[in-house]
Design an enzyme around this catalytic site. Structure first.
Site, PDB file in Angstrom:
ATOM      1  N   ASP A 137      34.083   0.520  48.138  1.00 33.98           N
ATOM      2  CA  ASP A 137      35.375   0.787  48.757  1.00 33.98           C
ATOM      3  C   ASP A 137      35.232   1.373  50.160  1.00 33.98           C
ATOM      4  OD1 ASP A 137      38.183   1.108  48.803  1.00 33.98           O
ATOM      5  OD2 ASP A 137      38.022   3.165  48.073  1.00 33.98           O
ATOM      6  N   ASN A 152      25.950   6.050  42.995  1.00 35.82           N
ATOM      7  CA  ASN A 152      27.385   6.338  42.885  1.00 35.82           C
ATOM      8  C   ASN A 152      28.045   5.303  41.980  1.00 35.82           C
ATOM      9  OD1 ASN A 152      29.899   7.777  43.856  1.00 35.82           O
ATOM     10  ND2 ASN A 152      30.415   5.629  44.189  1.00 35.82           N
ATOM     11  N   GLU A 153      28.573   5.778  40.870  1.00 34.60           N
ATOM     12  CA  GLU A 153      29.427   4.998  39.978  1.00 34.60           C
ATOM     13  C   GLU A 153      28.855   3.673  39.510  1.00 34.60           C
ATOM     14  OE1 GLU A 153      33.082   4.655  42.142  1.00 34.60           O
ATOM     15  OE2 GLU A 153      33.621   6.738  41.811  1.00 34.60           O
ATOM     16  N   ASN A 162      33.009  11.715  38.963  1.00 37.18           N
ATOM     17  CA  ASN A 162      34.080  11.210  39.810  1.00 37.18           C
ATOM     18  C   ASN A 162      35.242  10.904  38.870  1.00 37.18           C
ATOM     19  OD1 ASN A 162      32.089  11.270  41.727  1.00 37.18           O
ATOM     20  ND2 ASN A 162      32.094   9.084  42.161  1.00 37.18           N
ATOM     21  N   TYR A 218      39.630  10.684  38.250  1.00 36.55           N
ATOM     22  CA  TYR A 218      40.931  10.537  38.912  1.00 36.55           C
ATOM     23  C   TYR A 218      42.076  10.610  37.915  1.00 36.55           C
ATOM     24  CZ  TYR A 218      38.466   9.325  43.191  1.00 36.55           C
ATOM     25  OH  TYR A 218      37.684   9.365  44.320  1.00 36.55           O
ATOM     26  N   TYR A 226      44.339   7.183  39.260  1.00 34.24           N
ATOM     27  CA  TYR A 226      44.148   5.868  38.633  1.00 34.24           C
ATOM     28  C   TYR A 226      44.619   5.882  37.173  1.00 34.24           C
ATOM     29  CZ  TYR A 226      41.434   4.467  42.718  1.00 34.24           C
ATOM     30  OH  TYR A 226      41.043   4.153  43.999  1.00 34.24           O
ATOM     31  N   GLU A 286      34.099  13.645  42.992  1.00 36.60           N
ATOM     32  CA  GLU A 286      35.279  12.954  43.508  1.00 36.60           C
ATOM     33  C   GLU A 286      36.479  13.309  42.659  1.00 36.60           C
ATOM     34  OE1 GLU A 286      35.235   8.724  44.241  1.00 36.60           O
ATOM     35  OE2 GLU A 286      33.217   8.806  45.109  1.00 36.60           O
ATOM     36  N   TRP A 325      37.696  14.059  47.214  1.00 32.52           N
ATOM     37  CA  TRP A 325      37.613  12.724  47.834  1.00 32.52           C
ATOM     38  C   TRP A 325      38.861  12.471  48.637  1.00 32.52           C
ATOM     39  CZ3 TRP A 325      33.551   9.979  48.730  1.00 32.52           C
ATOM     40  CH2 TRP A 325      33.699   8.639  49.138  1.00 32.52           C
TER      41      TRP A 325
HETATM   42  N1  CKX Z   1      35.005   6.165  43.973  1.00 31.26           N
HETATM   43  C1  CKX Z   1      37.297   5.858  40.379  1.00 31.26           C
HETATM   44  C2  CKX Z   1      34.144   5.579  44.949  1.00 31.26           C
HETATM   45  C3  CKX Z   1      34.725   5.714  46.311  1.00 31.26           C
HETATM   46  C4  CKX Z   1      36.151   5.193  46.346  1.00 31.26           C
HETATM   47  C5  CKX Z   1      36.985   5.941  45.354  1.00 31.26           C
HETATM   48  C6  CKX Z   1      38.475   5.556  45.481  1.00 31.26           C
HETATM   49  C7  CKX Z   1      36.369   5.599  43.994  1.00 31.26           C
HETATM   50  C8  CKX Z   1      37.126   5.977  42.803  1.00 31.26           C
HETATM   51  C9  CKX Z   1      36.605   5.400  41.547  1.00 31.26           C
HETATM   52  O1  CKX Z   1      33.921   5.009  47.210  1.00 31.26           O
HETATM   53  O2  CKX Z   1      36.664   5.250  47.636  1.00 31.26           O
HETATM   54  O3  CKX Z   1      38.907   4.647  44.810  1.00 31.26           O
HETATM   55  O4  CKX Z   1      39.181   6.139  46.274  1.00 31.26           O
END
Ligand code: CKX
Length: 599
Positions: A167, A417-418, A472, A474, A478, A512, A557
């Site tokens: 992203d 990351n993720e 991370n 949300y 989300y 995040e 974040w």
């Molecule tokens: N995490 C749930 C990686 C970042 C994104 C961030 C977003 C995501 C969220 C994943 O690089 O920007 O969606 O804002």
């Protein structure tokens, strides 16, 4: 292993370093024919292009902004007087994502990976007293073995388009300074320091690598330039009485001076600022100099208007001022190692850095953030590209640790990351990455990685590899956003209860959390995307964090809004910034400031 020195350029009476930053020549090569047509000897119809900078946002033509494929840069330089009989190098802070370097038509080096230095020995290619042509052939395509991961789509007209599995915009070009370095034939290649604290005193254990056999000596100077410790030999210990420690947000830097001595004559010298501090994890606490620290700060990006990912001291200065204004003490170099100047600045300002490799996008989805935010499952590590991906991942980790190991600001390494972490494949893959990384850091700093929603306590196979666990999450964005925020709170608590029940006795850090927020969008009562909702979201999350003592940090974040690929989920980029892209605060900045002033 890397055969060249990754030391940051330094100049003194024995070493020279001049930058080639400025206006270079630039040409795209959509058909990939530049090599066959001899562009290494000069670009046929170039335009001018600033270095350092991403090329993308200077253009008014969308096809040029989004250009994907091969492209070339060229410049000319003269040797400085007195450099004729020296060992000469060209050093790029990075070439995104891969590059080949030519000097006066001779191919010198190929480097894969867009976020770490690229060096080439130009000694035998340069002509003293004459202009020397430096040409770089780059490529910015993404695939499933590149770091970061993604795909490259070929459009019906043959044009290529980057399809990131991540992203942030696929900014490309020469993003960091380019240097010509002049060094003695026998020179210092590398050094490492580790620390032991003894009451008020400190021991600085060092080891120096040279490419020769002459004697090495090392000294340490305090802030005023006074030598406070001295030692001889390529390995040894400097004893510092009444040491000034490098403290979080209260930095003290010494200068380490390394010298090679031949018959009483100093033939090479390298000096750099270092900070005396220790890092250790004990139970659920992160200890810096044996004192617990709660991480307060941001996930960031190297991202700014017009410059893209190009390094600019002015932007870095403003970012540190904004971070200090909120009383932050830490940031994560999401999602790649940043320009070295960020670390130098953090060393001076006493900021902690969670240093991250560009291992992002390890989930097969171009809207990865949605998959990651909602827990949609995507395999990744079963793919046949894995051996090359793993090799690139380990190479990147090695280069990052070698480059950044002596910065006091770097307190831990983030190795992903993720990614998808719930399969046996993922476990096998990451075990190999962590095993390699464990061998590399002389200071044995903690290793971790950032886990997304799929990586739930009952499913994740990879968290046992980590020294502390980064989440991370949300809940409230989300998942269960807006009117469902109470449910979001309950879900967040439910997940944290499950982690707590595991009794892992390690620190957890939120790396995040955030909401997209349009600056200036106000609504009472709040709705998602308004400044009011961003505040309420953080208040909810912080209330929860304060109920779990194993949570030892919150890196929100994002520090600032940043550019992404276009799409229905992004309005001219990701708007989760606490600051706008031009670094002005949104309302939530005042919530963070108040909380962090009191913590
Ligand atoms: N995490 C749930 C990686 C970042 C994104 C961030 C977003 C995501 C969220 C994943 O690089 O920007 O969606 O804002």
């Amino acid at each position: 292993m890397i055969e060249y020195s990754e030391l940051y350029p330094c100049s003194n009476a024995l070493r020279g370093a001049v930058t080639l930053d400025g206006l270079w020549k630039f040409q795209t090569d959509a058909k990939g024919e530049g090599e066959a047509l001899g562009w290494r000897d000069g670009l046929p119809s170039p335009i001018s292009m600033p270095v350092p900078a991403s090329f993308s946002d200077f253009f008014t033509d969308p096809k040029m902004r989004d250009y994907t494929g091969d492209f070339w840069y060229e410049t000319e330089f003269f040797l400085q007087p007195g450099w004729e009989n020296r060992r000469l190098w060209v050093r790029f802070g990075s070439l995104t994502h891969r590059g080949r370097v030519f000097c006066n038509g001779k191919e010198l080096v190929y480097h894969e990976g867009g976020f770490l230095p690229v060096l080439a020995d130009i000694t035998d290619s340069v002509r003293p007293g004459k202009p020397n042509r430096l040409v770089v052939h780059l490529n910015n395509e993404l695939n499933e073995s590149s770091l970061p991961c993604g795909a490259t789509k070929v459009m019906p007209d043959g044009r290529k388009l980057a399809k990131p599995y991540f992203d942030f915009y696929n900014y490309s070009g020469i993003h960091r300074s380019v240097w010509i370095l002049s060094m003695p034939e026998e020179s210092i290649q590398d050094y490492s320091v580790t620390y032991t604290l003894r009451g008020e005193d400190a021991l600085v254990h060092y080891s120096v690598v040279t490419n020769g056999t002459n004697a090495v000596r090392v000294s340490l100077q305090d802030h005023s330039g006074k030598t406070v410790a001295f030692s001889e030999g390529a390995e040894g210990t400097l004893e510092v009485t009444k040491a000034h420690l490098w403290q979080v947000r209260n930095a003290y830097l010494y200068t380490i001076v390394l010298e090679i001595v031949e018959n009483d004559r100093v033939i090479d010298r390298y000096q750099e600022k270092i900070g005396i501090r220790t890092v250790r994890i004990e139970g659920t606490q992160i200890l810096i100099n044996e004192k617990p620290v709660y991480l307060k700060g941001y996930g960031k990006h190297e991202d700014f208007e017009l410059l893209g990912r190009g390094f600019q001291w002015g932007v870095a200065k403003r970012d540190f001022e904004c971070m200090k204004w909120t009383e932050a003490n830490c940031f994560r170099t999401s999602h790649y190692p940043y320009a070295e100047e960020w670390y130098q600045f953090a060393d001076e300002e006493g900021f902690l850095i969670l240093d991250e490799v560009p291992a992002v996008g390890m989930m097969r989805s171009t809207r990865n953030f949605v998959a990651a935010g909602t827990g949609q499952y995507t395999y990744f590590f079963e793919a046949p590209t894995v051996p090359q991906l793993l090799a690139n991942h380990i190479q990147c980790t090695e280069e990052m640790m070698k480059r950044d190991k002596n910065h006091p600001s770097v307190f831990a390494w983030s190795l992903f990351n993720e990614p998808e972490t719930t399969s046996q494949y993922a476990y096998d893959y990451f075990s190999a990455v962590f095993a390699a990384a464990r061998q590399l850091d002389p200071q044995h700093r903690p290793l971790t990685g950032a886990f997304e929603k799929n990586s739930q306590p009952e499913l994740c196979q990879c968290y046992p590899l980590c020294d502390f666990i980064c989440l991370n999450r949300y809940y409230g964005w989300y998942i269960s956003g807006g009117p469902e925020i109470d449910e979001a709170e309950a879900l967040l608590r439910a997940e944290l209860d499950k982690w707590q029940a595991k009794n892992l006795h390690v620190p957890f850090v939120f790396t995040e959390l955030g909401t997209d927020t349009l600056p200036g969008e106000h609504k009472l009562p709040s709705i998602m995307w308004s400044e009011e909702y961003q505040k309420e979201y953080y208040e909810m999350n912080f209330r929860v964090f304060d109920d779990y003592d194993f949570i030892q940090g919150e890196l929100v974040w994002n520090f600032a809004d940043f550019q992404t690929t276009e799409g229905i989920m992004r309005v001219n980029g990701n708007k989760k910034g606490i600051f706008t892209r031009t670094r002005q605060p949104k309302a939530a900045a005042f919530i963070l400031k108040k909380r962090w002033e009191e913590r």
